[in-house]
Scaffold this active site. Structure first.
Site, PDB file in Angstrom:
ATOM      1  N   PHE A 156     -17.440  -9.362  -8.012  1.00  0.00           N
ATOM      2  CA  PHE A 156     -17.047 -10.092  -7.060  1.00  0.00           C
ATOM      3  C   PHE A 156     -18.181 -11.108  -6.562  1.00  0.00           C
ATOM      4  CE2 PHE A 156     -13.144  -8.903  -4.711  1.00  0.00           C
ATOM      5  CZ  PHE A 156     -12.835  -7.644  -5.588  1.00  0.00           C
TER       6      PHE A 156
ATOM      7  N   ALA B  56     -17.543 -17.478  -8.734  1.00  0.00           N
ATOM      8  CA  ALA B  56     -17.379 -18.505  -7.728  1.00  0.00           C
ATOM      9  C   ALA B  56     -15.860 -19.235  -7.983  1.00  0.00           C
ATOM     10  CB  ALA B  56     -18.429 -19.419  -8.074  1.00  0.00           C
TER      11      ALA B  56
ATOM     12  N   VAL C  17       0.831  -1.222   0.059  1.00  0.00           N
ATOM     13  CA  VAL C  17      -0.013  -0.056  -0.203  1.00  0.00           C
ATOM     14  C   VAL C  17       0.948   1.309  -0.019  1.00  0.00           C
ATOM     15  CG1 VAL C  17      -1.566   1.331   1.460  1.00  0.00           C
ATOM     16  CG2 VAL C  17      -1.971  -1.049   1.034  1.00  0.00           C
TER      17      VAL C  17
ATOM     18  N   CYS D 299      -5.652  -9.522   2.570  1.00  0.00           N
ATOM     19  CA  CYS D 299      -6.482  -8.652   3.102  1.00  0.00           C
ATOM     20  C   CYS D 299      -7.688  -9.296   3.556  1.00  0.00           C
ATOM     21  CB  CYS D 299      -6.609  -7.693   1.980  1.00  0.00           C
ATOM     22  SG  CYS D 299      -5.319  -6.779   1.638  1.00  0.00           S
TER      23      CYS D 299
ATOM     24  N   ASN E 282     -14.356  -4.363   2.898  1.00  0.00           N
ATOM     25  CA  ASN E 282     -13.610  -5.640   2.585  1.00  0.00           C
ATOM     26  C   ASN E 282     -14.361  -6.787   3.294  1.00  0.00           C
ATOM     27  OD1 ASN E 282     -11.643  -4.693   1.615  1.00  0.00           O
ATOM     28  ND2 ASN E 282      -9.999  -5.304   2.957  1.00  0.00           N
TER      29      ASN E 282
ATOM     30  N   ASP F 146      11.127   3.612   5.330  1.00  0.00           N
ATOM     31  CA  ASP F 146      10.893   2.119   5.727  1.00  0.00           C
ATOM     32  C   ASP F 146      12.148   1.862   6.585  1.00  0.00           C
ATOM     33  OD1 ASP F 146       8.937  -0.234   4.269  1.00  0.00           O
ATOM     34  OD2 ASP F 146      10.701  -1.024   5.615  1.00  0.00           O
TER      35      ASP F 146
ATOM     36  N   LEU G 159      -6.994   0.104  -2.946  1.00  0.00           N
ATOM     37  CA  LEU G 159      -6.422  -0.583  -4.240  1.00  0.00           C
ATOM     38  C   LEU G 159      -6.227  -2.160  -3.932  1.00  0.00           C
ATOM     39  CD1 LEU G 159      -3.323  -1.328  -3.293  1.00  0.00           C
ATOM     40  CD2 LEU G 159      -2.732   0.987  -3.648  1.00  0.00           C
TER      41      LEU G 159
HETATM   42  C1  UGA Z   1      -8.628  -6.447  -1.612  1.00  0.00           C
HETATM   43  C2  UGA Z   1      -9.836  -5.462  -2.137  1.00  0.00           C
HETATM   44  O1  UGA Z   1     -10.608  -5.966  -3.105  1.00  0.00           O
HETATM   45  C3  UGA Z   1      -9.073  -4.103  -2.081  1.00  0.00           C
HETATM   46  O2  UGA Z   1     -10.084  -2.891  -2.252  1.00  0.00           O
HETATM   47  C4  UGA Z   1      -8.521  -3.613  -0.564  1.00  0.00           C
HETATM   48  O3  UGA Z   1      -7.895  -2.411  -0.644  1.00  0.00           O
HETATM   49  C5  UGA Z   1      -7.417  -5.012  -0.423  1.00  0.00           C
HETATM   50  O4  UGA Z   1      -8.083  -6.194  -0.537  1.00  0.00           O
HETATM   51  C6  UGA Z   1      -6.798  -4.571   0.812  1.00  0.00           C
HETATM   52  O5  UGA Z   1      -7.660  -4.455   1.779  1.00  0.00           O
HETATM   53  O6  UGA Z   1      -5.783  -4.182   0.949  1.00  0.00           O
HETATM   54  P1  UGA Z   1      -6.682  -7.873  -2.864  1.00  0.00           P
HETATM   55  O7  UGA Z   1      -6.595  -8.783  -1.701  1.00  0.00           O
HETATM   56  O8  UGA Z   1      -5.681  -7.336  -3.373  1.00  0.00           O
HETATM   57  O9  UGA Z   1      -7.866  -6.638  -2.630  1.00  0.00           O
HETATM   58  O10 UGA Z   1      -7.653  -8.682  -3.907  1.00  0.00           O
HETATM   59  P2  UGA Z   1      -9.144  -8.869  -4.635  1.00  0.00           P
HETATM   60  O11 UGA Z   1      -8.796  -8.536  -6.084  1.00  0.00           O
HETATM   61  O12 UGA Z   1      -9.944  -8.374  -3.771  1.00  0.00           O
HETATM   62  O13 UGA Z   1      -9.134 -10.488  -4.245  1.00  0.00           O
HETATM   63  C7  UGA Z   1      -9.283 -11.342  -3.078  1.00  0.00           C
HETATM   64  C8  UGA Z   1      -9.680 -12.610  -3.300  1.00  0.00           C
HETATM   65  O14 UGA Z   1     -10.825 -12.840  -3.656  1.00  0.00           O
HETATM   66  C9  UGA Z   1      -8.734 -13.326  -4.260  1.00  0.00           C
HETATM   67  O15 UGA Z   1      -8.225 -14.576  -3.608  1.00  0.00           O
HETATM   68  C10 UGA Z   1      -9.530 -13.705  -5.601  1.00  0.00           C
HETATM   69  O16 UGA Z   1      -9.260 -14.579  -6.108  1.00  0.00           O
HETATM   70  C11 UGA Z   1     -11.033 -13.753  -4.616  1.00  0.00           C
HETATM   71  N1  UGA Z   1     -12.131 -13.584  -5.498  1.00  0.00           N
HETATM   72  C12 UGA Z   1     -12.299 -12.189  -5.831  1.00  0.00           C
HETATM   73  C13 UGA Z   1     -13.139 -14.536  -5.605  1.00  0.00           C
HETATM   74  O17 UGA Z   1     -12.886 -15.688  -5.230  1.00  0.00           O
HETATM   75  N2  UGA Z   1     -14.179 -14.202  -6.232  1.00  0.00           N
HETATM   76  C14 UGA Z   1     -14.468 -12.943  -7.007  1.00  0.00           C
HETATM   77  O18 UGA Z   1     -15.435 -12.894  -7.716  1.00  0.00           O
HETATM   78  C15 UGA Z   1     -13.371 -11.805  -6.709  1.00  0.00           C
END
Ligand code: UGA
Length: 429
Positions: free
Chosen positions: A249, A252, A11, A260, A208, A30, A153
């Site tokens: 989101f 499946a 971040v 996160c 989240n 850092d 992000l």
């Molecule tokens: C997530 C949030 O989307 C961000 O908005 C937030 O800033 C971030 O956490 C954080 O708190 O720092 P991130 O962990 O980078 O972001 O990834 P995502 O794209 O949200 O995916 C998270 C997980 O959910 C992955 O394992 C992905 O495969 C899974 N996922 C996502 C699904 O299984 N199905 C979906 O429809 C979407």
């Protein structure tokens, strides 16, 4: 404007670089000397598309620099962003000791009015503690503001998410901080939601958790789809076209991972409990997620009969595509469970294998998907990297010992895969 970004992790590094790119003067701090030296040499300690180029561009333009000294950063900046890690403790609560340390150092180095901004994901009411600590360590200097500016992000699309967000949330306690923060974010064309600090802190956790809930919801629906002959992609489309629900989101898969969602969910359940509320809904989100990962192993076992001495190929190890991040990756849970049942694992991931080797040294790492398939009794696609979409599937099938394919992210068309001779299953199809 002058920005000090404390914590050059995911971040911090992305936000600091993007602030520089929209014209601000940024120093990233850092305490990890190796990391700072790497950055000074123009290398990037993480994999994030486009980040290296953006860092180098802004360093060259003189808007971005790196240091290990908080004091140096504090003295020259108006905004002091805290973006250090809040890793989970044994009991799932976030460890806020790095935030406390940084707040102490900020206090000790404070020379004039500053805005101390929480960027890390923190429990509601952390802002109050940051204020208290800064005050104590600055010898009761009170001319500063604390603010909360949660970051939304995503890894893999971090730069675009930062520069083109759906919204910017600014939790403030004074008009002055509000005005300065609005000025800082002026070049970002997005709605600015100004709130009190506690609300901003809650927005991050609530967002989240809500997204995790959407994923677990569709994963639960996927089980009903499998039992009833429905297709989860159609169900998601039918549900998601309703603007009140939204399609995003609702993919499946084999569960969510990353640093996160799993940790924030656990933390939020704990925060709620501390505030006297049993957030049972979110406990269920966690449970469904865990079962979704283990369900993949049960599916493979059902198809192969026994897992002992079977060779299982795994395509994709990172918790999602376009990142090398292995933290809380579903692949780890799935692979460990397969191993527990006596299977041996071959795996390939385009970028995360170096990191994966430190967590799972006891699997065979392959050069590509074809090597994974060679002699395998089953292949599981765990991470939907783009390169897997263009595989020569006939070649994959021919080289497998048994053509069992579990498409954990619904990348392929079931009919086509069956036509090709695979014993194919997707998720909820
Ligand atoms: C997530 C949030 O989307 C961000 O908005 C937030 O800033 C971030 O956490 C954080 O708190 O720092 P991130 O962990 O980078 O972001 O990834 P995502 O794209 O949200 O995916 C998270 C997980 O959910 C992955 O394992 C992905 O495969 C899974 N996922 C996502 C699904 O299984 N199905 C979906 O429809 C979407």
């Amino acid at each position: 404007m002058k920005v000090c970004m404390i914590g050059a992790g995911y971040v911090g590094l992305v936000s600091g670089t993007c602030f520089a790119d929209i014209g601000h003067n940024v120093v990233c701090v850092d305490n990890d000397e190796d990391k700072i030296n790497t950055l000074k040499k123009g290398d990037i300690p993480i994999y994030e598309p486009g980040l290296k180029e953006l860092v180098n561009k802004n360093v060259k333009a003189g808007r971005l620099s790196f240091t290990t000294s908080i004091r140096e950063g504090v003295e020259q900046s108006l905004f002091l962003f805290i973006a250090v890690g809040t890793p989970p403790k044994e009991n799932g609560e976030p460890d806020l000791s790095s935030i406390e340390k940084v707040a102490q150092e900020i206090g000790a180095a404070m020379n004039e009015y500053k805005i101390v901004v929480e960027k890390s994901t923190v429990p509601v009411q952390t802002g109050k503690w940051v204020r208290t600590v800064v005050e104590r360590f600055s010898r009761q200097m009170k001319d500063f503001d604390v603010a909360s500016n949660p970051e939304f992000l995503r890894e893999g699309s971090a730069i675009d998410d930062f520069l083109h967000p759906d919204r910017v949330v600014l939790g403030v306690e004074s008009k002055k901080a509000e005005e300065k923060l609005l000025e800082l974010y002026k070049p970002i064309d997005a709605p600015k939601i100004v709130t009190d600090i506690a609300s901003a802190e809650l927005i991050k956790h609530a967002s989240n958790s809500f997204l995790s809930m959407k994923i677990s919801f569709i994963n639960a629906i996927s089980i009903l789809c499998e039992k009833s002959g429905a297709d989860v992609l159609k169900v998601a489309e039918g549900m998601g076209t309703d603007k009140r629900i939204g399609r995003a989101f609702l993919n499946a898969g084999l569960g969510f991972g990353g640093f996160c969602f799993p940790k924030d969910l656990k933390a939020f359940i704990g925060i709620a409990a501390k505030l006297g509320y049993d957030f049972g809904l979110l406990k269920e989100v966690e449970r469904i997620n865990q079962e979704q990962m283990l369900g993949a192993v049960a599916k493979i076992e059902d198809t192969l009969w026994n897992l002992r001495d079977k060779k299982i190929g795994v395509l994709g190890l990172a918790f999602k595509p376009n990142t090398d991040d292995m933290r809380f990756a579903p692949s780890i849970t799935i692979i460990k469970e397969l191993q527990k049942h006596g299977a041996t694992i071959k795996a390939y991931d385009p970028v995360s294998m170096t990191r994966a080797k430190t967590v799972m040294p006891d699997i065979e790492y392959c050069d590509d998907a074809y090597q994974v398939a060679q002699g395998a009794d089953a292949v599981i696609l765990v991470t939907e990297w783009e390169e897997f979409q263009n595989l020569d599937l006939k070649r994959i099938r021919d080289s497998m010992r048994q053509p069992v394919f579990l498409d954990g992210r619904n990348v392929f068309e079931p009919d086509k895969m069956k036509e090709l001779g695979f014993i194919y299953s997707g998720v909820g199809r």
